[in-house]
Write an enzyme that holds these catalytic residues in place. Structure first.
Site, PDB file in Angstrom:
ATOM      1  N   THR A 103       0.808  -1.227   0.000  1.00 49.17           N
ATOM      2  CA  THR A 103       0.000   0.000   0.000  1.00 49.17           C
ATOM      3  C   THR A 103       0.837   1.272   0.000  1.00 49.17           C
ATOM      4  O   THR A 103       0.283   2.361  -0.093  1.00 49.17           O
ATOM      5  CB  THR A 103      -0.945   0.017   1.215  1.00 49.17           C
ATOM      6  OG1 THR A 103      -0.188  -0.252   2.405  1.00 49.17           O
ATOM      7  CG2 THR A 103      -2.025  -1.037   1.073  1.00 49.17           C
TER       8      THR A 103
ATOM      9  N   GLU B 103     -17.152 -24.083 -15.807  1.00 47.43           N
ATOM     10  CA  GLU B 103     -17.021 -22.621 -15.770  1.00 47.43           C
ATOM     11  C   GLU B 103     -18.293 -21.942 -16.259  1.00 47.43           C
ATOM     12  O   GLU B 103     -18.649 -20.853 -15.780  1.00 47.43           O
ATOM     13  CB  GLU B 103     -15.817 -22.176 -16.614  1.00 47.43           C
ATOM     14  CG  GLU B 103     -14.478 -22.803 -16.223  1.00 47.43           C
ATOM     15  CD  GLU B 103     -14.127 -22.608 -14.766  1.00 47.43           C
ATOM     16  OE1 GLU B 103     -14.606 -21.626 -14.163  1.00 47.43           O
ATOM     17  OE2 GLU B 103     -13.393 -23.452 -14.218  1.00 47.43           O
TER      18      GLU B 103
ATOM     19  N   ASP C 283     -13.603 -24.598  -4.878  1.00 48.05           N
ATOM     20  CA  ASP C 283     -14.903 -23.920  -4.785  1.00 48.05           C
ATOM     21  C   ASP C 283     -15.606 -24.280  -3.481  1.00 48.05           C
ATOM     22  O   ASP C 283     -16.189 -23.414  -2.812  1.00 48.05           O
ATOM     23  CB  ASP C 283     -15.789 -24.313  -5.972  1.00 48.05           C
ATOM     24  CG  ASP C 283     -15.186 -23.894  -7.301  1.00 48.05           C
ATOM     25  OD1 ASP C 283     -14.456 -22.887  -7.317  1.00 48.05           O
ATOM     26  OD2 ASP C 283     -15.440 -24.565  -8.312  1.00 48.05           O
TER      27      ASP C 283
END
Length: 637
Positions: free
Chosen positions: A199, A418, A495
């Protein structure tokens, strides 16, 4: 040439000199050059009585002729040599083998290993501890930033304006302290930069060094503690003494969590040494002696592990959060980095910033650099928007693995997997929009559907989290619908893990379970060994949590199954398109399922009227998977 280079050259010259000296003495170069002759020539001279005397040492023969010249030869095993020499009136001297070596050379060789070790030790002591201070282990490793080279200023730092304002005030105080002292204000003793990796915390420190007209010392938290006991505390004392001599000045400690961790959470001598170093730092920052004009700036991405005594006012008076930039910050950061490359008018920083939510400054810099490398690889003179998109896909989804040759069967299965993710994502109104779907292997995946939120998200509601679970489960559901339950693959393992993590967070952290209620059951603080501890819960509560997690995942599974079953024709269309084109953008998928041209740029609000229907079905699914009172009692028992 610096001192280190001259020192290395001096030691190299000394080493070469010793080798040459060794060769000179071994070849008797200082005792005169001898003429080497063959043994047969030597015997001929003996028979001719032209040799006055010889010195025999082993098989080496050195002699003097009648005219005073010297020679040498090497003798084979010749038993009659001595008789032949005496018969020709040659004086013979026999020398033992041990005395052949020169006295100085023998001394040098016998002591050479010891001298070499001493020399190496002295060399390293000089290099490590400042030119000859052999006991300089306790000296600080803080480096004074040189004025030479390009400077980084606050103009080079973009996207973190709040942090810049806080630090600009410190720089102004060091430049003109009277401005603040008129009102009785005191300079902050310390400033802690907190934020995730990339950052711009270290970049801010470099900008401070470029802006402040005071000495700037930098050191890493890992530079304090090394192999000797007491070195860390000694280096802390030396660092602050160095700062006092150069006051007003700034000392920057990068990755302070390496030395500033909670005391008492470890065991062993190494931990005691680290705690001793931390204690010394606490005393130096706010002890009996004042450190007027010495400002400590530190950076860390682990503020949770820092000792509380280090964080209190009087030591680190200010804690500045350096977070990932918003869309405006990303646009400013991209403009800073785009100045360093050649690009054409198609590259729009605002568009790129809108498509990169959650990116840190370092990731945006890497994105621009990757785009430049892609353009150079293709032989382009300028970077265009297509290169930026390719770079974004590479950063988001990983490198294309062209070495993997997928069979038609695997490609078809991946396309439906997909396609299931993408189709459910389109029909979930709360899900993040589809950025791209591909069946080209990238990273560790054979295919991927990348979703990107339209705006920066700082929190998620129940509907968003449930939609994410449904999208996660959609790939496995599509495999089951098309190929059958027995043909479901392990490709959905990641998943399932992602869906489980979201569901468990909903139940144990976010309080989004009606059965468990708003009670925190997540992991608590670290134990004494630095491991995460889970809250103590009863076995019955643990069973309830598992049941709720399973219910939420099952609900998402049934929701995805309902969508894919109802829109099975669209699933076939999308899967066939992925097999043909391999990669489709979110807009192309919407065009495909709406019957438009694939590359149409017209605004397409897909799906049209199905969202309300799906919402009703979702409520029915919630009733289907609802835990009954009897089930609760059964779980509790």
């Amino acid at each position: 040439m610096n001192n280190q280079g001259r020192s290395i050259l001096a030691w190299a010259a000394l080493f070469i000199f010793v080798i040459l000296l060794f060769n000179v003495f071994q070849s008797d170069g200082l005792l005169g050059v001898r003429n080497n002759i063959t043994f047969s020539d030597f015997l001929t001279r003996v028979d001719e009585r032209t040799i006055n005397s010889v010195k025999i040492q082993g098989r080496v023969i050195e002699g003097t002729s009648n005219d005073g010249s010297t020679f040498s030869t090497y003798s084979p095993d010749y038993p009659d040599l001595v008789n032949r020499l005496t018969s020709n009136d040659v004086n013979i001297e026999v020398v033992p083998l041990e005395t052949r070596m020169n006295t100085f050379l023998g001394f040098l060789i016998s002591w050479f290993p010891m001298l070499l070790l001493i020399g190496v030790w002295v060399f390293f002591m000089r290099q490590m501890h400042g030119g000859g201070k052999a006991m300089g282990f306790g000296k600080s490793k803080a480096r004074l930033l040189s004025d030479k080279g390009p400077k980084i200023t606050f103009k080079d730092v973009a996207g973190i304006d709040e942090a810049k304002e806080e630090l600009t005030e410190i720089v102004d105080f060091l430049r003109d302290p009277s401005k603040f002292q008129k009102l009785g204000g005191k300079i902050p003793k310390g400033c802690l930069l907190i934020g995730p990796p990339g950052t711009g915390k270290t970049l801010l420190a470099k900008a401070i060094a470029g802006e402040a007209n005071v000495p700037f010392f930098s050191i890493s938290g890992s530079d304090f503690v090394e192999m000797f006991v007491g070195v860390g505390a000694s280096r802390v004392r030396d660092m602050f003494e160095q700062g006092k001599r150069n006051a007003p000045c700034i000392i920057f400690i990068d990755e302070i969590d390496a030395v500033g961790r909670h005391r008492g959470i470890g065991m062993g001598g190494g931990n005691d040494e680290r705690e001793q170093t931390l204690n010394q730092m606490l005393v130096e920052m706010d002890g009996f002696e004042a450190n007027e004009g010495v400002v400590i700036i530190a950076a860390t991405n682990r503020p949770d592990v820092l000792d509380r005594a280090l964080l209190r006012p009087g030591r680190f008076d200010r804690q500045i959060a350096v977070a990932n930039p918003d869309i405006n910050g990303r646009e400013q950061i991209l403009k800073v980095h785009l100045k360093k490359i050649k690009y054409n008018s198609t590259v729009l920083a605002r568009i790129i910033a809108r498509g990169t939510p959650g990116f840190s400054g370092a990731e945006l810099a890497n994105l621009v650099n990757e785009a430049a490398l892609i353009a150079a690889r293709l032989g382009k003179k300028e970077v265009d928007m297509h290169d930026m998109e390719e770079a974004k896909d590479k950063v988001l989804m990983g490198v294309v693995r062209r070495s993997i040759a997928m069979s038609e069967k695997e490609k078809r299965l991946t396309a439906y997997h997909e396609g299931g993710h993408a189709l459910v994502g389109l029909y979930c109104p709360a899900a993040s929009p589809i950025h791209k779907a591909t069946i080209i292997p990238r990273g560790n995946a054979l295919g991927m559907v990348q979703r990107l939120p339209e705006t920066d998200e700082y929190s998620q509601n129940r509907e968003q989290m449930e939609s994410s679970i449904a999208v996660y489960m959609a790939g496995r559901v599509a495999e089951e619908i098309i190929f059958g339950k027995n043909k479901v693959t392990s490709g959905a393992a990641s998943d399932i893990k992602g869906a489980t993590n979201i569901a468990r967070a909903m139940v144990t952290k976010a309080g989004l379970s009606d059965l468990i209620g708003p009670i925190f059951h997540g992991s608590s603080s670290d134990d004494m060994y630095g491991r995460q501890q889970s809250n103590e819960i009863s076995e019955a509560t643990a069973k309830l949590i598992d049941a709720e997690v399973k219910k939420i995942i099952t609900q998402g599974y049934e929701f995805a199954k309902d969508i894919l079953t109802k829109h099975i024709d669209q699933l076939h269309t999308l899967a066939n398109a992925l097999i043909e084109y391999e990669t489709l953008s979110g807009q192309q998928i919407k065009n495909l399922l709406s019957g438009r041209a694939l590359d149409s740029e017209e605004e397409n609000k897909f799906p049209f009227n199905d969202a309300h229907t799906i919402k009703i079905d979702k409520e029915k699914l919630h009733e289907k998977t609802k835990t009954t009172k009897a089930q609760k009692e059964n779980i509790a028992s």
